[in-house]
Design a protein around this motif. Structure first.
Motif, short mmCIF file in Angstrom:
data_model
loop_
_atom_site.label_atom_id
_atom_site.label_comp_id
_atom_site.label_asym_id
_atom_site.label_seq_id
_atom_site.Cartn_x
_atom_site.Cartn_y
_atom_site.Cartn_z
N GLY A 114 19.69 15.19 -14.05
CA GLY A 114 19.36 14.89 -15.91
C GLY A 114 20.95 14.65 -16.00
N GLU A 145 17.90 6.03 -17.05
CA GLU A 145 16.58 6.29 -16.74
C GLU A 145 16.80 7.54 -15.86
OE1 GLU A 145 13.20 4.75 -13.01
OE2 GLU A 145 15.60 3.99 -13.41
N ALA A 146 17.42 8.16 -15.61
CA ALA A 146 17.15 9.67 -14.99
C ALA A 146 17.36 10.79 -15.82
CB ALA A 146 18.76 10.04 -14.21
N MET A 201 13.79 10.45 -17.75
CA MET A 201 12.62 11.43 -16.90
C MET A 201 13.41 12.75 -17.42
SD MET A 201 11.34 8.46 -15.04
CE MET A 201 10.68 9.66 -13.54
N GLU A 202 13.88 12.95 -17.28
CA GLU A 202 14.10 14.19 -16.71
C GLU A 202 13.93 15.50 -18.44
OE1 GLU A 202 17.69 17.37 -14.58
OE2 GLU A 202 16.98 15.93 -13.90
N ARG A 256 7.36 14.26 -22.16
CA ARG A 256 6.45 12.79 -21.98
C ARG A 256 5.21 13.04 -22.31
NH1 ARG A 256 7.93 12.00 -16.50
NH2 ARG A 256 9.44 14.05 -16.07
#
Length: 322
Positions: free
Chosen positions: A255, A312-313, A316-317, A321
């Motif tokens: 990330g 996206e990376a 995601m990190e 969430r």
């Protein structure tokens, strides 16, 4: 976080500056890596920030040389300690990475079959890291570029003088398993971000020289020029801070590496565009540094993760969430 360079990191930066001046714009990847090894810039498990500032310094003179050094370092420091890694560390062979996931070969009974797209640099004596389908996942495979069953397909790249890019075809080609792809990709993204910052700062330097009346006349309007230069300087400094943050982390994350490359790519692209406006028509002259940079900068957008893959990376990190 303290971003003051240590004595070691400063030494690597100075050696990178000397190496950049020594190399020609069209130096081959093999010549770049051999010279970098002599300069002490090719080392097993170096301080990542030291490697990054060296790559940035080389990029001031030659984007192609900086990217060759970045990719070589990414390969060397992702491999286990073996004979191939030792040869890479001595600058005897050149490390290359498959920089696109458009084509990925597969493991067929311990041999590679298929195609890897946009591998750089292609040389007669190199070691490439390519993504490989194995079972349900993707892993890294190390393959010598002179191995049996391998065919190189050089592609004429628009930019990056001296760096040969292209594709590889495999027909039952032997390889060595190199573990997960993430360590190679994370390090490559950090070092490519460093190359980008170096390119962007060179573009800003050229624009400042014109704005200060040293090399002719560029775009009119003092406030307009000041705004273009201020925006470029601000974005490049922000990109450099993200780069140094990623490179200084105790454990490098995909990330942070992706964020650094994303910031560097966008800041450098805009810096080159703004510098072109300031310099004016002279930048259209063949061989002008901004003419070269306008071609070279496109590699940052495409290599080791396109913009959407980087976003996206990062998401995601680092994003919460739900």
């Amino acid at each position: 976080m303290d971003f003051t360079l240590t004595d070691l990191q400063r030494a690597w930066q100075l050696n990178g500056q000397s190496l950049g001046r020594e190399l020609g714009v069209d130096s081959s990847a093999a010549d770049v890596i051999a010279a970098a090894a002599r300069a002490g810039l090719v080392e097993r498990n170096p301080d990542l920030l030291a490697a990054a500032v060296a790559v940035e310094a080389v990029a001031w003179e030659s984007a192609g040389a900086a990217i060759a050094l970045a990719l070589h370092a990414g390969v060397l420091n992702g491999l286990a300690d073996n004979a191939q890694a030792a040869a890479l560390a001595r600058g005897e062979i050149v490390g290359a990475i498959a920089l696109s996931s458009d084509d990925v070969p597969s493991d067929e009974g311990g041999r590679l079959m298929g195609r890897a797209s946009w591998v750089a640099p292609l040389t007669g004596n190199g070691l490439a890291i390519v993504g490989m389908r194995s079972g349900d996942g993707l892993v890294a495979a190390a393959v010598l570029l002179d191995a049996p069953g391998i065919t190189q397909e050089p592609a004429g790249a628009a930019g990056l003088h001296g760096l040969v890019c292209g594709h590889l075809r495999f027909e039952m080609t032997p390889f060595t398993s190199a573990g997960p792809t993430q360590p190679f990709m994370s390090r490559a993204r950090v070092l490519l971000a460093a190359a980008g910052v170096g390119m962007g700062r060179r573009a800003l330097h050229e624009a400042l020289a014109v704005a200060r009346g040293k090399t002719g006349h560029g775009a009119g309007g003092e406030q307009t020029v000041q705004g273009l230069l201020a925006d470029a300087a601000t974005e490049l400094d922000a990109a450099r801070m993200l780069l140094w943050k990623a490179a200084s982390a105790e454990t490098l994350s995909l990330g942070d590496a992706s964020m650094a490359k994303l910031a560097s790519t966008e800041a450098t692209q805009r810096a080159v565009a703004r510098a072109t406006q300031v310099v004016g028509a002279d930048s259209f002259r063949a061989g002008h540094i901004l003419d070269r940079l306008s071609q070279d900068v496109r590699a940052l957008e495409l290599f080791a993760g396109r913009t959407e893959a980087l976003r996206e990376a990062v998401a995601m990190e680092t994003l919460p969430r739900t």
